[in-house]
Design an enzyme around this catalytic site. Structure first.
Site, short mmCIF file in Angstrom:
data_model
loop_
_atom_site.label_atom_id
_atom_site.label_comp_id
_atom_site.label_asym_id
_atom_site.label_seq_id
_atom_site.Cartn_x
_atom_site.Cartn_y
_atom_site.Cartn_z
N ASP A 13 -13.28 -1.31 -18.99
CA ASP A 13 -13.72 -0.07 -18.81
C ASP A 13 -14.71 0.36 -19.84
OD1 ASP A 13 -11.83 -0.13 -16.49
OD2 ASP A 13 -10.33 0.86 -17.79
N ASN A 157 -6.32 4.14 -1.39
CA ASN A 157 -6.24 4.46 -3.02
C ASN A 157 -7.07 5.50 -3.72
OD1 ASN A 157 -5.69 1.32 -2.17
ND2 ASN A 157 -3.89 2.14 -3.62
N GLU A 194 -13.95 3.60 -7.53
CA GLU A 194 -13.57 4.08 -8.62
C GLU A 194 -14.76 3.99 -9.87
OE1 GLU A 194 -9.78 2.33 -9.84
OE2 GLU A 194 -11.01 0.52 -10.74
N HIS A 258 -16.45 -1.53 -13.47
CA HIS A 258 -16.25 -0.43 -14.22
C HIS A 258 -17.34 -0.18 -15.50
CE1 HIS A 258 -13.13 2.94 -15.11
NE2 HIS A 258 -14.40 3.25 -15.82
N ARG A 292 -9.83 -8.90 -20.00
CA ARG A 292 -11.07 -8.20 -19.25
C ARG A 292 -11.88 -7.79 -20.62
NH1 ARG A 292 -9.12 -3.49 -15.48
NH2 ARG A 292 -7.92 -3.19 -16.96
#
Length: 315
Positions: A13, A157, A194, A258, A292
């Site tokens: 992120d 979600n 998101e 993200h 990540r």
């Protein structure tokens, strides 16, 4: 400028912001989910080894800001620094009561490595439910907040929402349901929209976002509107039918997303900042896998005024 990917290891992120002082400020989800770490360097490739690193905030001992500190973003608004992040009160239970809400920190010092970070509390939306990934952008004289949140009456979600702000921690007026995960590529593993990020170019307000489970199915989409339209009118917005950035077997990069946007050192090239995994998730919850890594690459613009990201570059 060639970027040495990954530019920071084990940071998901990612958010990179180039300030007027010439520094690139980097903030991201820390793999222990208990702190917010800020680092800076004059060049993006120096972020990995920079000595200018500081923990600016620690999770509370208990309460809604004590667990799973996710996706911080650093913004400079009206000569003050703000960090938006999501947090929970339980490391395991993720239901309507024990799940993420959104919070904001403020620092009035000109240097975000100095001064005091004041907790401005939770950003209240239209309801109490799972919410995260808040980002802000300014257009003309208005400050906008875009975020992801679950809605009991909508299957899935999380959806994307948009509202104006009366100050950097308070929403005002109408809240627009901006995007719902209904396309097949948005519903792999989980039905998710998101991680929005804004870039304003070519007369357009462009919002990238991420969708599906956070394994190799994770991918990015695009929503855009004219910068002269009413952004709180749903008819102003357009949405890509297909992902605009996705996993690449050829480059061995999986689940890119993200993202954030920044600009090159010479100020001439727009850059995509994102995380990706060097392999597919082998087993278990992908959120428990810290592989990540933060990556940066240049992208181009199409004749329609929209970004062309290509595919994730190799390490």
């Amino acid at each position: 400028m060639a970027y040495s990917n990954p530019v920071v290891i084990n940071r998901a992120d990612p958010w990179i912001y180039k300030h007027v002082d010439g520094y690139y400020y980097f903030i991201a989800t820390h793999p222990d989910y208990q702190v917010i770490e800020l680092r800076r360097a004059k060049k993006i490739n120096e972020l990995k080894q920079t000595k200018e690193i500081k923990i600016i905030w620690y999770a509370h001992d208990s309460g809604n800001e004590s667990q799973l500190i996710w996706a911080p973003e650093l913004h400079f608004i009206a000569n003050k620094w703000y960090v938006y992040f999501a947090a929970s009160d339980d490391p395991i239970i993720r239901d309507a009561d024990h799940h993420h809400r959104m919070f904001v920190l403020e620092n009035t010092d000109t240097d975000p490595f100095k001064g005091e970070w004041v907790d401005r509390g939770q950003i209240k939306t239209h309801q109490e439910s799972f919410s995260l990934d808040g980002t802000v952008f300014q257009l003309k004289n208005d400050l906008y907040y875009c975020w992801a949140q679950s809605e009991p009456t909508i299957p899935g979600n999380s959806n994307l929402y948009l509202a104006k702000m009366s100050n950097p921690w308070t929403l005002k007026g109408k809240i627009l349901t901006l995007s719902i995960p209904t396309l097949p590529w948005e519903c792999q593993g989980f039905m998710v929209n998101e991680g929005p990020a804004a870039i304003i170019r070519n007369g357009k307000v462009i919002l990238s976002y991420s969708a599906s489970a956070t394994d190799e199915n994770y991918a990015m989409g695009l929503i855009w509107a004219s910068d002269s339209d009413d952004l709180l009118d749903g008819y102003s917005w357009h949405k890509s039918d297909v992902p605009v950035f996705k996993s690449s077997e050829a480059s061995h990069q999986f689940g890119p997303g993200h993202n954030s946007f920044t600009i090159s050192e010479d100020g001439t090239t727009d850059l995509l900042v994102y995380h990706a995994r060097p392999e597919k998730n082998q087993s278990g919850d992908p959120l428990a896998n810290p592989n990540r890594h933060t990556r940066v690459q240049a992208f181009k613009w199409g004749e329609d005024g929209l970004p062309i990201f290509g595919e994730p570059v190799k390490d």
